[in-house]
Design a protein around this motif. Structure first.
Motif, PDB file in Angstrom:
ATOM      1  N   MET B 248      29.643  98.053  21.102  1.00  0.00           N
ATOM      2  CA  MET B 248      29.243  97.121  20.030  1.00  0.00           C
ATOM      3  C   MET B 248      27.822  97.354  19.534  1.00  0.00           C
ATOM      4  SD  MET B 248      31.024  93.764  21.643  1.00  0.00           S
ATOM      5  CE  MET B 248      29.650  92.742  21.314  1.00  0.00           C
ATOM      6  N   GLN B 249      27.080  98.212  20.257  1.00  0.00           N
ATOM      7  CA  GLN B 249      25.668  98.403  19.913  1.00  0.00           C
ATOM      8  C   GLN B 249      25.505  99.256  18.653  1.00  0.00           C
ATOM      9  OE1 GLN B 249      23.273  96.649  21.609  1.00  0.00           O
ATOM     10  NE2 GLN B 249      25.147  95.829  22.517  1.00  0.00           N
ATOM     11  N   GLN B 250      24.368  98.924  17.943  1.00  0.00           N
ATOM     12  CA  GLN B 250      24.040  99.672  16.740  1.00  0.00           C
ATOM     13  C   GLN B 250      23.692 101.112  17.132  1.00  0.00           C
ATOM     14  OE1 GLN B 250      20.722  97.995  14.718  1.00  0.00           O
ATOM     15  NE2 GLN B 250      21.363  98.736  12.723  1.00  0.00           N
ATOM     16  N   ASN B 251      23.957 102.077  16.281  1.00  0.00           N
ATOM     17  CA  ASN B 251      23.642 103.514  16.471  1.00  0.00           C
ATOM     18  C   ASN B 251      24.511 104.212  17.511  1.00  0.00           C
ATOM     19  OD1 ASN B 251      21.426 103.412  14.659  1.00  0.00           O
ATOM     20  ND2 ASN B 251      20.162 102.556  16.299  1.00  0.00           N
ATOM     21  N   VAL B 252      25.370 103.451  18.189  1.00  0.00           N
ATOM     22  CA  VAL B 252      26.249 104.120  19.163  1.00  0.00           C
ATOM     23  C   VAL B 252      27.562 104.464  18.459  1.00  0.00           C
ATOM     24  CG1 VAL B 252      27.529 103.877  21.335  1.00  0.00           C
ATOM     25  CG2 VAL B 252      25.214 102.964  21.141  1.00  0.00           C
ATOM     26  N   ALA B 253      27.822 105.753  18.323  1.00  0.00           N
ATOM     27  CA  ALA B 253      29.014 106.193  17.587  1.00  0.00           C
ATOM     28  C   ALA B 253      30.245 106.228  18.489  1.00  0.00           C
ATOM     29  CB  ALA B 253      28.773 107.585  17.004  1.00  0.00           C
ATOM     30  N   ALA B 254      30.052 106.567  19.756  1.00  0.00           N
ATOM     31  CA  ALA B 254      31.196 106.629  20.674  1.00  0.00           C
ATOM     32  C   ALA B 254      30.723 106.446  22.112  1.00  0.00           C
ATOM     33  CB  ALA B 254      31.894 107.972  20.532  1.00  0.00           C
ATOM     34  N   VAL B 255      31.623 105.850  22.904  1.00  0.00           N
ATOM     35  CA  VAL B 255      31.305 105.686  24.329  1.00  0.00           C
ATOM     36  C   VAL B 255      32.457 106.300  25.140  1.00  0.00           C
ATOM     37  CG1 VAL B 255      30.868 104.036  26.190  1.00  0.00           C
ATOM     38  CG2 VAL B 255      30.111 103.504  23.868  1.00  0.00           C
ATOM     39  N   ARG B 256      32.113 107.172  26.065  1.00  0.00           N
ATOM     40  CA  ARG B 256      33.153 107.802  26.896  1.00  0.00           C
ATOM     41  C   ARG B 256      32.858 107.491  28.355  1.00  0.00           C
ATOM     42  NH1 ARG B 256      32.134 111.339  22.839  1.00  0.00           N
ATOM     43  NH2 ARG B 256      30.376 112.226  24.026  1.00  0.00           N
ATOM     44  N   LEU B 257      33.848 106.972  29.025  1.00  0.00           N
ATOM     45  CA  LEU B 257      33.697 106.706  30.462  1.00  0.00           C
ATOM     46  C   LEU B 257      33.965 108.030  31.193  1.00  0.00           C
ATOM     47  CD1 LEU B 257      33.388 104.593  32.773  1.00  0.00           C
ATOM     48  CD2 LEU B 257      35.876 104.335  32.701  1.00  0.00           C
ATOM     49  N   GLN B 258      33.008 108.454  32.002  1.00  0.00           N
ATOM     50  CA  GLN B 258      33.139 109.741  32.704  1.00  0.00           C
ATOM     51  C   GLN B 258      33.908 109.519  33.997  1.00  0.00           C
ATOM     52  OE1 GLN B 258      30.888 112.855  31.529  1.00  0.00           O
ATOM     53  NE2 GLN B 258      31.841 111.653  29.926  1.00  0.00           N
ATOM     54  N   THR B 259      35.019 110.164  34.112  1.00  0.00           N
ATOM     55  CA  THR B 259      35.816 109.996  35.333  1.00  0.00           C
ATOM     56  C   THR B 259      35.691 111.242  36.205  1.00  0.00           C
ATOM     57  OG1 THR B 259      37.678 110.785  34.099  1.00  0.00           O
ATOM     58  CG2 THR B 259      37.487 108.393  34.357  1.00  0.00           C
ATOM     59  N   GLY B 260      36.316 111.161  37.372  1.00  0.00           N
ATOM     60  CA  GLY B 260      36.322 112.309  38.284  1.00  0.00           C
ATOM     61  C   GLY B 260      35.022 112.461  39.029  1.00  0.00           C
ATOM     62  N   ASN B 261      34.216 111.416  39.004  1.00  0.00           N
ATOM     63  CA  ASN B 261      32.953 111.466  39.719  1.00  0.00           C
ATOM     64  C   ASN B 261      33.106 110.749  41.047  1.00  0.00           C
ATOM     65  OD1 ASN B 261      30.208 111.499  40.316  1.00  0.00           O
ATOM     66  ND2 ASN B 261      29.765 111.546  38.110  1.00  0.00           N
ATOM     67  N   ASN B 262      32.758 111.366  42.126  1.00  0.00           N
ATOM     68  CA  ASN B 262      32.984 110.793  43.446  1.00  0.00           C
ATOM     69  C   ASN B 262      31.985 109.709  43.825  1.00  0.00           C
ATOM     70  OD1 ASN B 262      35.220 112.306  43.934  1.00  0.00           O
ATOM     71  ND2 ASN B 262      34.068 113.990  44.865  1.00  0.00           N
ATOM     72  N   SER B 263      30.855 109.649  43.138  1.00  0.00           N
ATOM     73  CA  SER B 263      29.833 108.675  43.538  1.00  0.00           C
ATOM     74  C   SER B 263      30.256 107.255  43.165  1.00  0.00           C
ATOM     75  CB  SER B 263      28.498 109.017  42.879  1.00  0.00           C
ATOM     76  OG  SER B 263      28.516 108.574  41.549  1.00  0.00           O
ATOM     77  N   SER B 264      29.566 106.268  43.713  1.00  0.00           N
ATOM     78  CA  SER B 264      29.912 104.868  43.444  1.00  0.00           C
ATOM     79  C   SER B 264      29.427 104.434  42.062  1.00  0.00           C
ATOM     80  CB  SER B 264      29.285 103.994  44.532  1.00  0.00           C
ATOM     81  OG  SER B 264      27.895 104.241  44.568  1.00  0.00           O
ATOM     82  N   ARG B 265      28.661 105.276  41.416  1.00  0.00           N
ATOM     83  CA  ARG B 265      28.135 104.941  40.090  1.00  0.00           C
ATOM     84  C   ARG B 265      29.219 105.055  39.026  1.00  0.00           C
ATOM     85  NH1 ARG B 265      22.457 108.320  39.907  1.00  0.00           N
ATOM     86  NH2 ARG B 265      21.412 107.192  41.549  1.00  0.00           N
ATOM     87  N   ILE B 266      29.024 104.295  37.950  1.00  0.00           N
ATOM     88  CA  ILE B 266      29.931 104.389  36.798  1.00  0.00           C
ATOM     89  C   ILE B 266      29.150 105.094  35.685  1.00  0.00           C
ATOM     90  CG2 ILE B 266      31.252 103.056  35.114  1.00  0.00           C
ATOM     91  CD1 ILE B 266      30.968 100.799  37.521  1.00  0.00           C
ATOM     92  N   HIS B 267      29.693 106.221  35.243  1.00  0.00           N
ATOM     93  CA  HIS B 267      28.968 107.064  34.275  1.00  0.00           C
ATOM     94  C   HIS B 267      29.562 106.922  32.879  1.00  0.00           C
ATOM     95  CE1 HIS B 267      26.636 109.429  37.280  1.00  0.00           C
ATOM     96  NE2 HIS B 267      27.652 109.058  38.071  1.00  0.00           N
ATOM     97  N   PHE B 268      28.658 106.827  31.892  1.00  0.00           N
ATOM     98  CA  PHE B 268      29.070 106.790  30.481  1.00  0.00           C
ATOM     99  C   PHE B 268      28.351 107.908  29.725  1.00  0.00           C
ATOM    100  CE2 PHE B 268      29.535 102.309  31.756  1.00  0.00           C
ATOM    101  CZ  PHE B 268      30.841 102.071  31.370  1.00  0.00           C
ATOM    102  N   GLU B 269      29.045 108.446  28.731  1.00  0.00           N
ATOM    103  CA  GLU B 269      28.369 109.378  27.828  1.00  0.00           C
ATOM    104  C   GLU B 269      28.449 108.778  26.430  1.00  0.00           C
ATOM    105  OE1 GLU B 269      28.517 114.002  28.127  1.00  0.00           O
ATOM    106  OE2 GLU B 269      29.819 113.431  26.449  1.00  0.00           O
ATOM    107  N   LEU B 270      27.282 108.663  25.785  1.00  0.00           N
ATOM    108  CA  LEU B 270      27.239 108.027  24.462  1.00  0.00           C
ATOM    109  C   LEU B 270      26.893 109.049  23.397  1.00  0.00           C
ATOM    110  CD1 LEU B 270      24.906 104.950  25.276  1.00  0.00           C
ATOM    111  CD2 LEU B 270      27.320 105.218  25.808  1.00  0.00           C
ATOM    112  N   ASP B 271      27.534 108.948  22.221  1.00  0.00           N
ATOM    113  CA  ASP B 271      27.085 109.682  21.036  1.00  0.00           C
ATOM    114  C   ASP B 271      26.166 108.736  20.288  1.00  0.00           C
ATOM    115  OD1 ASP B 271      28.610 111.797  21.746  1.00  0.00           O
ATOM    116  OD2 ASP B 271      30.236 111.411  20.313  1.00  0.00           O
ATOM    117  N   PHE B 272      24.905 109.127  20.165  1.00  0.00           N
ATOM    118  CA  PHE B 272      23.892 108.206  19.644  1.00  0.00           C
ATOM    119  C   PHE B 272      23.270 108.780  18.372  1.00  0.00           C
ATOM    120  CE2 PHE B 272      19.679 106.117  19.756  1.00  0.00           C
ATOM    121  CZ  PHE B 272      20.081 104.799  19.959  1.00  0.00           C
ATOM    122  N   ASN B 273      23.109 107.896  17.343  1.00  0.00           N
ATOM    123  CA  ASN B 273      22.599 108.372  16.053  1.00  0.00           C
ATOM    124  C   ASN B 273      21.150 107.985  15.775  1.00  0.00           C
ATOM    125  OD1 ASN B 273      24.962 109.639  15.226  1.00  0.00           O
ATOM    126  ND2 ASN B 273      25.849 107.691  14.577  1.00  0.00           N
ATOM    127  N   GLY B 274      20.599 107.119  16.573  1.00  0.00           N
ATOM    128  CA  GLY B 274      19.277 106.554  16.260  1.00  0.00           C
ATOM    129  C   GLY B 274      18.111 107.416  16.686  1.00  0.00           C
TER     130      GLY B 274
END
Lengths: 318, 316
Positions: B248-274
């Motif tokens: 929902m944030q401004q300037n964020v064109a896409a959000v991808r949840l990165q899977t296949g990561n063994n760590s307890s962290r939750i990873h996102f990759e953003l396409d950002f225009n700002g």
């Protein structure tokens, strides 16, 4: 008004011949250092000297056996001296004909194979310096072979029978032969990609020029002797043309040229000119002694091959 | 003045165009990386530059000298290291450098001091009396670099300087190249190792099928070929809530949840225009909304991505 002095500009030198640069050629130092570190160099030198010494011993023993009791006869001693000298020179010529190309046929191809030629070509080293350096180091080694034989050869000088003319002519023949056969190897090495191909080509051309020509001369000699004796009507012009061709063929062979020169020296007592009557059974003709033709031909051929090698190294890949 | 200039250069081998109308300039002091798949024409381009090959068409200038008309002048200016190390088995390290110093006509009295300095630079002083063939590949490559520098050239042309090296030797060569660059030398080098190119080069040229597909600095190429800034975010919990918030944030064109990561962290990759300010705002909003942010970074130096987007895997 006083007339202005005329200033004559010295003509511009076309070739900048830098003698210091020739002596400081890094390729010569590198090649000689490498060669002298190589065990094979000393093995070859030992084999070469042993072979010549063995032949000299054989002649000495053979002549001593067949003419026992003549040890103090001056004629016998002169014959022995001449035989030893002639044999040593002939073996030297033969061995140098084989060792020379062996030293140089891989000179440039091995640089190509080891990918070092590119490094050298991008330095300030000129193609002439590179080729000259490779050739010089091989020729210096061949001269070493020639000079190390001197103690064995000097046995002939002790016995006598060997004149100054023979010594000078044989030395010239050896020097020119060394340079020619070393240049032959460099020539094939300059344009062929592989050492094996360059070595095979060098030795192939030697076999052709040394042994095939000897076979040709003896065959032709036999055929024409039969032909001329059976047919006395053959014109003098035809005989003269045949004589000149045969003379040139003989004079450009590393084995036949010194033999014929020696024969002329003994029979005609002439250093520069020879009468060919006795040699081919044809009408007599006065021609230059074989050693002169040999030295001229092989010097010109060496120069042509040297320039061609420089050209092959100089040209950029296309 | 440009150090190196290619003007519409082409080279054909047996009807196969190895280099096709290549035009580019390299300014003094630049580290220029030439990358491309095998058979792209990198080595042919370099061999023409160092006077080993003649172009069929076009002109190459090095320090204002034509490679075709004045090759000898060009050789004074360049130091060339080919992709394979040229070995003379029967020489020591010192003799090897002495030989090349003589080939470059460096006066005899200067050679010893120069060789000593160069061996120190490449850290080979302790091996100066060893035979060249006893050196490891990494040390040979260092010796090669010392050889290239022997006549103090202003331009270094290095074809795959790090190929065949172990990771440690690779890092050492990279450090050496940076040190050499600090001496003010212009460096043109080709490599398959994109990480090295990304780390070292001020500009990159990507070749494919004999053509120079693109030239520019890594950021210029990224901007041209990758339209969005790539932002990596890692949080500890509330994955779905965070994804919805970020989308929902401004300037964020896409959000991808990165899977296949063994760590307890939750990873996102953003396409950002700002711009950078907008990025700062985004991080603040994440923290204000009590998301447990443990990682927030921008993916830079994406040479691999640029390379993949530029090349099509065609071999000439």
């Amino acid at each position: 008004m006083e007339p202005q002095p005329i200033i004559v500009q010295p003509p511009k030198r076309k070739f900048n011949f830098n003698f210091e640069r020739i002596l400081d050629n890094p390729v010569i130092a590198k090649e000689l250092r490498g060669r002298m570190r190589d065990r094979r160099t000393f093995i070859l030198l030992t084999f070469y000297l042993s072979l010549i010494a063995a032949f000299v011993c054989m002649i000495y023993l053979f002549l001593g056996e067949s003419t026992s009791g003549l040890a103090f006869d001056p004629d016998y001693r002169q014959t022995l001296g001449k035989s030893i000298f002639g044999t040593v020179v002939l073996i030297e010529l033969l061995l140098i004909s084989f060792i020379g190309p062996g030293l140089t046929s891989g000179a440039l191809t091995s640089e190509r194979e080891h990918r070092t030629l590119d490094l050298l070509k991008t330095t300030l080293l000129t193609p002439g310096e590179l080729v000259f350096g490779k050739l010089s180091s091989a020729v210096i080694y061949l001269f070493l072979l020639i000079f190390t034989v001197l103690p064995i050869q000097s046995l002939a000088f002790i016995l006598g029978g060997v004149g100054l003319a023979e010594v000078v002519i044989s030395s010239l023949l050896l020097v020119v032969t060394s340079i020619f056969f070393a240049t032959l190897g460099i020539f094939f090495s300059s344009f062929l990609k592989r050492t094996l191909a360059a070595t095979v080509s060098s030795y192939g051309s030697i076999l052709l020029s040394v042994f095939a020509i000897i076979f040709f001369v003896f065959s032709m000699s036999f055929i024409t002797t039969v032909m001329f004796s059976n047919n006395p009507n053959i014109s003098k012009l035809n005989q003269d043309v045949f004589t000149i061709i045969m003379w040139l063929v003989v004079s450009t062979n590393p084995i036949l040229a010194p033999i014929f020169t020696e024969v002329i020296l003994i029979e005609d007592q002439s250093i520069f000119i020879s009468n060919t009557t006795s040699l081919f059974g044809t009408s007599g003709m006065y021609l230059l002694s074989p050693w002169i033709i040999y030295i001229f031909t092989y010097t010109v051929l060496s120069l042509i091959m040297l320039l061609a090698s420089i050209w092959f190294v100089k040209r950029p890949e296309r | 003045m440009s150090s190196i200039e290619f003007q519409n250069v082409s080279k054909t081998f047996a009807r196969r165009k190895a280099v096709d109308s290549v035009t580019f300039k390299i300014e003094s002091g630049e580290i220029f990386g030439l990358v491309g798949p095998n058979g792209a024409g990198k080595t042919t381009t370099m061999r023409m530059l160092v006077t080993l090959l003649q172009p069929d068409q076009g002109e190459i200038f090095v320090g204002g000298h034509s490679v075709i008309k004045t090759p000898h002048e060009v050789r004074r200016l360049i130091g060339f290291m080919p992709d394979s190390f040229g070995v003379y088995d029967d020489m020591t390290v010192n003799e090897y450098l002495e030989f090349f110093a003589a080939c470059y006509r460096i006066p005899k009295p200067q050679r010893a001091g120069l060789i000593k300095d160069l061996l120190e630079l490449v850290d080979l002083s302790h091996r100066h009396n060893d035979m060249v063939d006893t050196l490891s590949t990494g040390l040979k490559q260092r010796l090669g670099l010392a050889r290239v520098l022997i006549h103090d050239p202003s331009i270094l042309i290095l074809d795959e300087p790090a190929s065949g090296l172990d990771p440690r030797a690779r890092v050492e060569i990279r450090e050496l190249l940076l040190e050499v660059a600090r001496l003010g030398k212009t460096i043109l080098f080709s490599s398959h190792i994109l990480a090295d190119v990304a780390e070292l080069c001020t500009r990159v040229g990507i070749m494919e099928n004999g053509k120079l597909a693109t030239v520019g600095s890594l950021s210029q190429l990224s901007q041209k070929l990758i339209p969005h800034r790539q932002i990596k975010v890692a949080i500890l919990d509330k994955a779905e809530e965070a994804q919805a918030f970020l989308s929902m944030q401004q300037n964020v064109a896409a959000v991808r949840l990165q899977t296949g990561n063994n760590s307890s962290r939750i990873h996102f990759e953003l396409d950002f225009n700002g711009e950078d300010n907008d990025l700062h705002e985004l991080l603040n909003r994440l923290l204000e909304n009590k998301f447990s942010v443990v990682h927030f970074s921008e993916e830079t130096q994406k040479l691999e991505e640029v390379f993949m987007r530029t090349t099509k895997g065609i071999i000439s």
